[in-house]
Design an enzyme around this catalytic site. Sequence first.
Site, short mmCIF file in Angstrom:
data_model
loop_
_atom_site.label_atom_id
_atom_site.label_comp_id
_atom_site.label_asym_id
_atom_site.label_seq_id
_atom_site.Cartn_x
_atom_site.Cartn_y
_atom_site.Cartn_z
N CYS A 17 -7.99 2.63 12.12
CA CYS A 17 -7.40 1.71 13.10
C CYS A 17 -7.80 0.28 12.73
CB CYS A 17 -7.91 2.07 14.49
SG CYS A 17 -7.33 0.92 15.75
N HIS B 250 -14.65 1.86 -2.58
CA HIS B 250 -13.65 1.07 -1.86
C HIS B 250 -12.70 1.93 -1.03
CE1 HIS B 250 -14.36 -2.36 -5.00
NE2 HIS B 250 -15.34 -2.25 -4.13
N CYS C 145 -12.67 0.50 17.46
CA CYS C 145 -12.02 1.81 17.61
C CYS C 145 -12.37 2.66 16.40
CB CYS C 145 -10.50 1.62 17.72
SG CYS C 145 -9.63 3.20 17.75
N ARG D 275 1.80 1.86 -3.49
CA ARG D 275 0.66 2.36 -4.29
C ARG D 275 0.32 3.81 -3.93
NH1 ARG D 275 -3.85 -1.62 -3.76
NH2 ARG D 275 -4.91 -0.10 -5.09
N TYR E 152 0.82 -1.21 0.00
CA TYR E 152 0.00 0.00 0.00
C TYR E 152 0.85 1.26 0.00
CZ TYR E 152 -4.32 -2.43 -0.11
OH TYR E 152 -5.36 -3.20 -0.57
N CYS F 108 -6.53 4.23 20.47
CA CYS F 108 -6.61 3.04 21.33
C CYS F 108 -5.20 2.52 21.66
CB CYS F 108 -7.47 1.94 20.70
SG CYS F 108 -6.69 1.12 19.29
N CYS G 286 -2.36 3.08 16.30
CA CYS G 286 -3.49 4.00 16.46
C CYS G 286 -3.22 4.96 17.62
CB CYS G 286 -4.77 3.19 16.71
SG CYS G 286 -6.17 4.22 17.13
C1 BJW Z 1 -8.88 -0.74 -19.34
C2 BJW Z 1 -7.67 -0.10 -19.57
C3 BJW Z 1 -7.73 1.13 -20.22
C4 BJW Z 1 -7.22 -1.92 -18.54
N1 BJW Z 1 -8.92 1.61 -20.59
N2 BJW Z 1 -10.04 -0.24 -19.74
C5 BJW Z 1 -22.17 -11.41 -4.53
C6 BJW Z 1 -21.80 -12.52 -5.25
C7 BJW Z 1 -20.55 -13.11 -5.09
C8 BJW Z 1 -19.63 -12.59 -4.16
C9 BJW Z 1 -19.99 -11.49 -3.44
C10 BJW Z 1 -21.24 -10.92 -3.62
N3 BJW Z 1 -21.32 -9.86 -2.79
C11 BJW Z 1 -20.17 -9.74 -2.10
C12 BJW Z 1 -19.32 -10.73 -2.47
C13 BJW Z 1 -17.95 -10.95 -1.94
C14 BJW Z 1 -16.90 -10.05 -2.50
C15 BJW Z 1 -16.81 -10.25 -4.01
O1 BJW Z 1 -17.26 -9.47 -4.80
N4 BJW Z 1 -16.12 -11.30 -4.41
C16 BJW Z 1 -15.92 -11.55 -5.83
C17 BJW Z 1 -14.49 -11.98 -6.06
C18 BJW Z 1 -16.94 -12.56 -6.30
N5 BJW Z 1 -17.17 -8.65 -2.20
C19 BJW Z 1 -16.76 -8.14 -1.07
O2 BJW Z 1 -16.17 -8.79 -0.22
C20 BJW Z 1 -17.08 -6.67 -0.81
N6 BJW Z 1 -17.71 -6.57 0.48
C21 BJW Z 1 -18.99 -6.90 0.67
O3 BJW Z 1 -19.73 -7.16 -0.24
O4 BJW Z 1 -19.33 -6.92 1.97
C22 BJW Z 1 -20.58 -7.46 2.38
C23 BJW Z 1 -20.55 -7.52 3.87
C24 BJW Z 1 -21.64 -7.07 4.57
C25 BJW Z 1 -21.63 -7.13 5.96
C26 BJW Z 1 -20.51 -7.62 6.63
C27 BJW Z 1 -19.43 -8.08 5.93
C28 BJW Z 1 -19.43 -8.01 4.54
C29 BJW Z 1 -15.78 -5.85 -0.70
C30 BJW Z 1 -15.07 -5.79 -1.99
C31 BJW Z 1 -13.76 -5.02 -1.80
C32 BJW Z 1 -12.85 -5.10 -3.02
N7 BJW Z 1 -11.60 -4.56 -2.67
C33 BJW Z 1 -10.57 -4.37 -3.69
C34 BJW Z 1 -9.33 -3.78 -2.98
C35 BJW Z 1 -9.57 -2.33 -2.59
C36 BJW Z 1 -8.35 -1.70 -2.03
C37 BJW Z 1 -7.22 -1.62 -3.00
O5 BJW Z 1 -7.33 -0.96 -4.05
O6 BJW Z 1 -6.21 -2.25 -2.72
O7 BJW Z 1 -11.02 -3.48 -4.71
S1 BJW Z 1 -10.19 -5.85 -4.62
C38 BJW Z 1 -9.92 -5.04 -6.15
O8 BJW Z 1 -10.93 -5.39 -7.14
C39 BJW Z 1 -10.14 -3.56 -5.85
C40 BJW Z 1 -10.84 -3.08 -7.08
O9 BJW Z 1 -11.52 -1.87 -6.81
C41 BJW Z 1 -11.75 -4.24 -7.39
C42 BJW Z 1 -12.27 -4.26 -8.79
O10 BJW Z 1 -11.26 -4.38 -9.74
P1 BJW Z 1 -11.38 -3.57 -11.11
O11 BJW Z 1 -11.34 -2.11 -10.83
O12 BJW Z 1 -12.50 -4.06 -11.89
O13 BJW Z 1 -9.95 -3.91 -11.78
P2 BJW Z 1 -9.54 -5.18 -12.65
O14 BJW Z 1 -8.07 -5.21 -12.65
O15 BJW Z 1 -10.26 -6.39 -12.25
O16 BJW Z 1 -10.08 -4.81 -14.11
C43 BJW Z 1 -9.51 -3.76 -14.87
C44 BJW Z 1 -10.29 -3.66 -16.18
O17 BJW Z 1 -9.83 -2.53 -16.88
C45 BJW Z 1 -10.10 -4.87 -17.13
O18 BJW Z 1 -11.38 -5.25 -17.63
C46 BJW Z 1 -9.21 -4.32 -18.25
O19 BJW Z 1 -9.49 -4.91 -19.53
C47 BJW Z 1 -9.61 -2.87 -18.25
N8 BJW Z 1 -8.58 -1.95 -18.73
N9 BJW Z 1 -6.65 -0.93 -19.11
C48 BJW Z 1 -10.04 0.87 -20.37
N10 BJW Z 1 -6.58 1.79 -20.52
#
Ligand code: BJW
Length: 304
Positions: free
Chosen positions: A135, A127, A141, A76, A73, A194, A191
């Site tokens: 924390c 996100h 906390c 990044r 991180y 806490c 933190c």
């Molecule tokens: C270009 C390009 C150019 C390249 N021009 N295009 C329902 C069904 C199934 C599972 C779940 C569900 N609901 C929830 C879940 C679980 C889970 C989930 O989704 N799992 C899946 C793997 C199935 N979701 C969660 O856990 C979420 N939480 C949640 O739902 O909580 C519920 C809850 C309630 C109560 C208590 C407890 C829980 C949280 C999700 C958090 C995701 N976090 C991350 C990290 C964030 C921090 C960080 O940045 O480090 O988010 S993971 C990572 O993936 C990051 C991104 O934002 C996210 C999405 O990725 P993104 O942006 O799509 O990137 P890529 O790399 O995948 O794609 C890039 C695209 O760009 C490609 O298509 C390329 O072709 C294109 N491209 N160059 C145009 N120049």
Amino acid sequence: MAASKAAYSSVSLFHEKLLRSNRILAICGAGLSAASGLPTFRGAGGLWRNHNAVELATPEAFEADPGLVWLFYAYRRHMALEANPNPAHYALAELARKKPGFRCLTQNVDNLHVRAQHPSEQLSLLHGSLFALKCSNAPGCKWTDPYNTADPLCPALAPAAEKNTDPTKPLPLLDPSKPLADIKPDELPHCPECETGLVRPGVVWFGEPLDEGMLDEIDEWIEKEPVDMVLVIGTSSFVYPAAGYAERARTEGRTAVVTVNLELGSAQGRNKIEEGDFGFEGDAAVLLPELLKPVIGEVEAPLE
Ligand code: BJW
């Protein structure tokens, strides 16, 4: 501009629809910031050293090795501070100013929408942000620092902020053949409230809930009136809840769903392009300013 078989790729047809659209929703992902030099999560660039970036973005990884996750991180944060918003960020910010009914949901944590001066009331950071700290004892906390750009955040994380003096070689931090410093929890910030929890990035990891107030507000916005257009930009549409919004907002016969992606085939995670949708294949930083031009005109990057 190319498109998949089922999708329209006619720019003039898209422009007609855009000019008639007032309630517009954008769902953005890492591909939007690719032209700013920031790597995506999946596909090429999704590896950090020899670690899968997605596997470092979990509470379990942080618990197992907070020093490693913090280096990821910290690097990044450093990269995002060095990067600049690209024409796609500016185009979306201008669309927000021109169309008050436009709302942008971004999965990106790099702060580039904000730096492109996207109106904050029309932007949801699904996100969180690399520049927010909280924390690790949260929600117990409540300590947070909403905006902290210290680079490095602490002396132990200095390797992540190192300048690359020889661009022909990878930074030692990114070279998997070079060992990483083994950073102990004692060397990381704790933190101030806490005093027991480690400070962690204010981002949403897998299995963690997104901000409830923000989700309620998005639900209310979607349910209030039919949505005219959904723009799905630079995301693989794998991660929920973001991946579900295009379908949630779709009203058959009314809503134009428009995918903008470097590879249309890769954006199909859970969000298939349907017959009659629009699909534009290419770099979002090139396509979006062109696609939005009838509404936003020529957009210049303001001096930051
Ligand atoms: C270009 C390009 C150019 C390249 N021009 N295009 C329902 C069904 C199934 C599972 C779940 C569900 N609901 C929830 C879940 C679980 C889970 C989930 O989704 N799992 C899946 C793997 C199935 N979701 C969660 O856990 C979420 N939480 C949640 O739902 O909580 C519920 C809850 C309630 C109560 C208590 C407890 C829980 C949280 C999700 C958090 C995701 N976090 C991350 C990290 C964030 C921090 C960080 O940045 O480090 O988010 S993971 C990572 O993936 C990051 C991104 O934002 C996210 C999405 O990725 P993104 O942006 O799509 O990137 P890529 O790399 O995948 O794609 C890039 C695209 O760009 C490609 O298509 C390329 O072709 C294109 N491209 N160059 C145009 N120049």
